[in-house]
Design a protein around this motif. Structure first.
Motif, PDB file in Angstrom:
ATOM      1  N   GLU A  44       1.069  -1.070  -0.040  1.00 17.12           N
ATOM      2  CA  GLU A  44       0.192   0.083   0.016  1.00 17.12           C
ATOM      3  C   GLU A  44       0.839   1.101  -0.017  1.00 17.12           C
ATOM      4  OE1 GLU A  44      -2.873  -0.455   3.077  1.00 17.12           O
ATOM      5  OE2 GLU A  44      -4.014  -1.869   1.770  1.00 17.12           O
ATOM      6  N   GLU A  45       0.298   2.302   0.360  1.00 20.22           N
ATOM      7  CA  GLU A  45       0.924   3.738   0.160  1.00 20.22           C
ATOM      8  C   GLU A  45       2.337   3.814   0.827  1.00 20.22           C
ATOM      9  OE1 GLU A  45      -0.585   6.590  -1.384  1.00 20.22           O
ATOM     10  OE2 GLU A  45      -1.809   5.110  -2.236  1.00 20.22           O
ATOM     11  N   PRO A  46       3.086   4.475   0.432  1.00 21.02           N
ATOM     12  CA  PRO A  46       4.479   4.892   1.071  1.00 21.02           C
ATOM     13  C   PRO A  46       3.977   5.740   2.302  1.00 21.02           C
ATOM     14  CG  PRO A  46       4.569   5.910  -1.181  1.00 21.02           C
ATOM     15  CD  PRO A  46       2.964   5.365  -0.776  1.00 21.02           C
ATOM     16  N   SER A  47       4.739   5.458   3.514  1.00 20.53           N
ATOM     17  CA  SER A  47       4.812   6.020   4.740  1.00 20.53           C
ATOM     18  C   SER A  47       6.288   6.138   5.275  1.00 20.53           C
ATOM     19  CB  SER A  47       3.957   5.125   5.608  1.00 20.53           C
ATOM     20  OG  SER A  47       3.590   5.838   6.665  1.00 20.53           O
ATOM     21  N   TYR A  48       6.483   6.447   6.478  1.00 18.59           N
ATOM     22  CA  TYR A  48       7.870   6.977   7.126  1.00 18.59           C
ATOM     23  C   TYR A  48       7.781   6.365   8.451  1.00 18.59           C
ATOM     24  CZ  TYR A  48       8.669  10.413   3.502  1.00 18.59           C
ATOM     25  OH  TYR A  48       8.930  11.050   2.206  1.00 18.59           O
ATOM     26  N   PHE A  49       8.967   5.820   8.811  1.00 17.52           N
ATOM     27  CA  PHE A  49       9.432   5.638  10.237  1.00 17.52           C
ATOM     28  C   PHE A  49      10.157   7.025  10.496  1.00 17.52           C
ATOM     29  CE2 PHE A  49       9.083   1.173   9.073  1.00 17.52           C
ATOM     30  CZ  PHE A  49       8.140   0.729   9.958  1.00 17.52           C
ATOM     31  N   PHE A  50      10.028   7.652  11.651  1.00 12.19           N
ATOM     32  CA  PHE A  50      10.776   8.711  12.083  1.00 12.19           C
ATOM     33  C   PHE A  50      11.283   9.792  11.240  1.00 12.19           C
ATOM     34  CE2 PHE A  50      11.921   4.704  14.278  1.00 12.19           C
ATOM     35  CZ  PHE A  50      11.420   4.674  15.385  1.00 12.19           C
ATOM     36  N   ASN A  51      10.536   9.832  10.143  1.00 17.21           N
ATOM     37  CA  ASN A  51      10.975  10.978   9.153  1.00 17.21           C
ATOM     38  C   ASN A  51      12.119  10.671   8.297  1.00 17.21           C
ATOM     39  OD1 ASN A  51       8.295  12.576   9.456  1.00 17.21           O
ATOM     40  ND2 ASN A  51       9.463  13.552  11.261  1.00 17.21           N
ATOM     41  N   ASN A  52      12.632   9.370   8.647  1.00 14.28           N
ATOM     42  CA  ASN A  52      14.093   9.488   7.770  1.00 14.28           C
ATOM     43  C   ASN A  52      14.154   8.010   6.958  1.00 14.28           C
ATOM     44  OD1 ASN A  52      14.394   7.664   9.999  1.00 14.28           O
ATOM     45  ND2 ASN A  52      16.137   8.979  10.518  1.00 14.28           N
ATOM     46  N   ILE A  53      12.974   7.120   7.193  1.00 19.47           N
ATOM     47  CA  ILE A  53      12.828   5.941   6.438  1.00 19.47           C
ATOM     48  C   ILE A  53      11.648   5.802   5.651  1.00 19.47           C
ATOM     49  CG2 ILE A  53      12.856   3.362   6.758  1.00 19.47           C
ATOM     50  CD1 ILE A  53      14.354   3.948   9.419  1.00 19.47           C
ATOM     51  N   LEU A  54      11.647   5.634   4.397  1.00 20.90           N
ATOM     52  CA  LEU A  54      10.483   5.858   3.459  1.00 20.90           C
ATOM     53  C   LEU A  54      10.194   4.224   3.188  1.00 20.90           C
ATOM     54  CD1 LEU A  54       8.268   7.037   1.534  1.00 20.90           C
ATOM     55  CD2 LEU A  54      10.186   7.126  -0.139  1.00 20.90           C
ATOM     56  N   TYR A  55       8.865   3.630   3.326  1.00 19.13           N
ATOM     57  CA  TYR A  55       8.658   2.311   3.211  1.00 19.13           C
ATOM     58  C   TYR A  55       7.233   2.360   2.484  1.00 19.13           C
ATOM     59  CZ  TYR A  55       5.685   2.701   7.346  1.00 19.13           C
ATOM     60  OH  TYR A  55       5.058   3.000   8.219  1.00 19.13           O
ATOM     61  N   LEU A  56       6.970   1.233   1.868  1.00 21.09           N
ATOM     62  CA  LEU A  56       5.754   0.939   1.283  1.00 21.09           C
ATOM     63  C   LEU A  56       4.806   0.011   2.512  1.00 21.09           C
ATOM     64  CD1 LEU A  56       6.099  -0.445  -2.314  1.00 21.09           C
ATOM     65  CD2 LEU A  56       5.466   1.722  -1.527  1.00 21.09           C
ATOM     66  N   SER A  57       3.480   0.513   2.703  1.00 20.70           N
ATOM     67  CA  SER A  57       2.840  -0.076   3.772  1.00 20.70           C
ATOM     68  C   SER A  57       2.475  -1.486   3.484  1.00 20.70           C
ATOM     69  CB  SER A  57       1.725   0.480   4.176  1.00 20.70           C
ATOM     70  OG  SER A  57       2.083   2.184   4.749  1.00 20.70           O
ATOM     71  N   VAL A  58       2.243  -2.417   4.334  1.00 17.79           N
ATOM     72  CA  VAL A  58       2.132  -3.720   4.055  1.00 17.79           C
ATOM     73  C   VAL A  58       0.630  -3.923   4.998  1.00 17.79           C
ATOM     74  CG1 VAL A  58       2.702  -6.064   4.307  1.00 17.79           C
ATOM     75  CG2 VAL A  58       4.162  -4.336   3.588  1.00 17.79           C
ATOM     76  N   GLN A  59      -0.238  -4.782   4.108  1.00 18.19           N
ATOM     77  CA  GLN A  59      -1.381  -5.231   4.866  1.00 18.19           C
ATOM     78  C   GLN A  59      -1.786  -6.574   4.716  1.00 18.19           C
ATOM     79  OE1 GLN A  59      -3.599  -3.363   7.135  1.00 18.19           O
ATOM     80  NE2 GLN A  59      -2.123  -1.839   6.556  1.00 18.19           N
ATOM     81  N   SER A  60      -1.837  -7.281   5.807  1.00 24.45           N
ATOM     82  CA  SER A  60      -2.013  -8.680   5.898  1.00 24.45           C
ATOM     83  C   SER A  60      -2.150  -9.306   7.473  1.00 24.45           C
ATOM     84  CB  SER A  60      -0.834  -9.398   5.112  1.00 24.45           C
ATOM     85  OG  SER A  60      -0.965 -10.817   5.501  1.00 24.45           O
TER      86      SER A  60
END
Length: 176
Positions: free
Chosen positions: A69-85
């Motif tokens: 799913e949509e991109p998001s951040y950890f601590f404003n310095n790690i960009l990731y794609l969210s995962v649903q399951s």
């Protein structure tokens, strides 16, 4: 220094290739292939005795669907794609309990109640600035959509040798 390990889920080839190409446009050095971390390093020791527990858990766990799913951040310095399951959370919990890492390791690696499944796209630690991460996020929303679903049929155990900065496939373990 000992070998290091973690367990991940690899997207199918078409999704893998899209994400791999995308990340390589932004990053000069990447320390692992595109994956969703399922179990971090804690408790995964060089004696590899834990591999039998992993195989046992996987043997009794059916393949399951997963959605990126949509991109998001950890601590404003790690960009990731969210995962649903939902089953992904169950598999993570079963693996952590089977391997039984120390409590401080569970906390250090954000496992069990702190587990947030994700597929890392980039981070400042990889040499990206906050501005570049924001631009990467905008690009991910355009280039990686529509975000896809797939069935998880196996997990991958990764290993990193002390002489190599890159995690590589040690083995794949089928589910079910």
């Amino acid at each position: 220094m000992e070998n290091q390990y973690f367990i991940g889920i690899v997207p199918p080839e078409n999704i893998f290739n899209d994400i791999d190409r995308f990340r390589k446009k932004w990053l000069a050095q990447i320390n692992s292939e595109p994956h969703i971390t399922l179990k971090a390093q804690g408790g995964l020791t060089s004696d590899k005795k834990w591999i039998e527990q992993v195989k046992s858990v996987c043997l009794n766990f059916e393949p399951f669907p997963l959605t990126l799913e949509e991109p998001s951040y950890f601590f404003n310095n790690i960009l990731y794609l969210s995962v649903q399951s939902s089953p992904l959370h169950d598999l993570h919990e079963k693996l952590v309990h089977a391997i039984s890492p120390p409590a401080n390791s569970i906390k250090q690696y954000f496992e069990l109640n702190d587990f947030v499944p994700h597929l890392t796209l980039g981070k400042q630690q990889f040499g990206l600035t906050k501005g570049e991460l924001q631009h990467m996020e905008e690009s991910a929303r355009k280039e990686l959509t529509p975000f896809e679903s797939f069935d998880v049929t196996y997990i991958r155990i990764y290993e990193r040798l002390p002489s190599d900065p890159v995690y590589k496939k040690l083995m794949d373990v089928p589910l079910g």
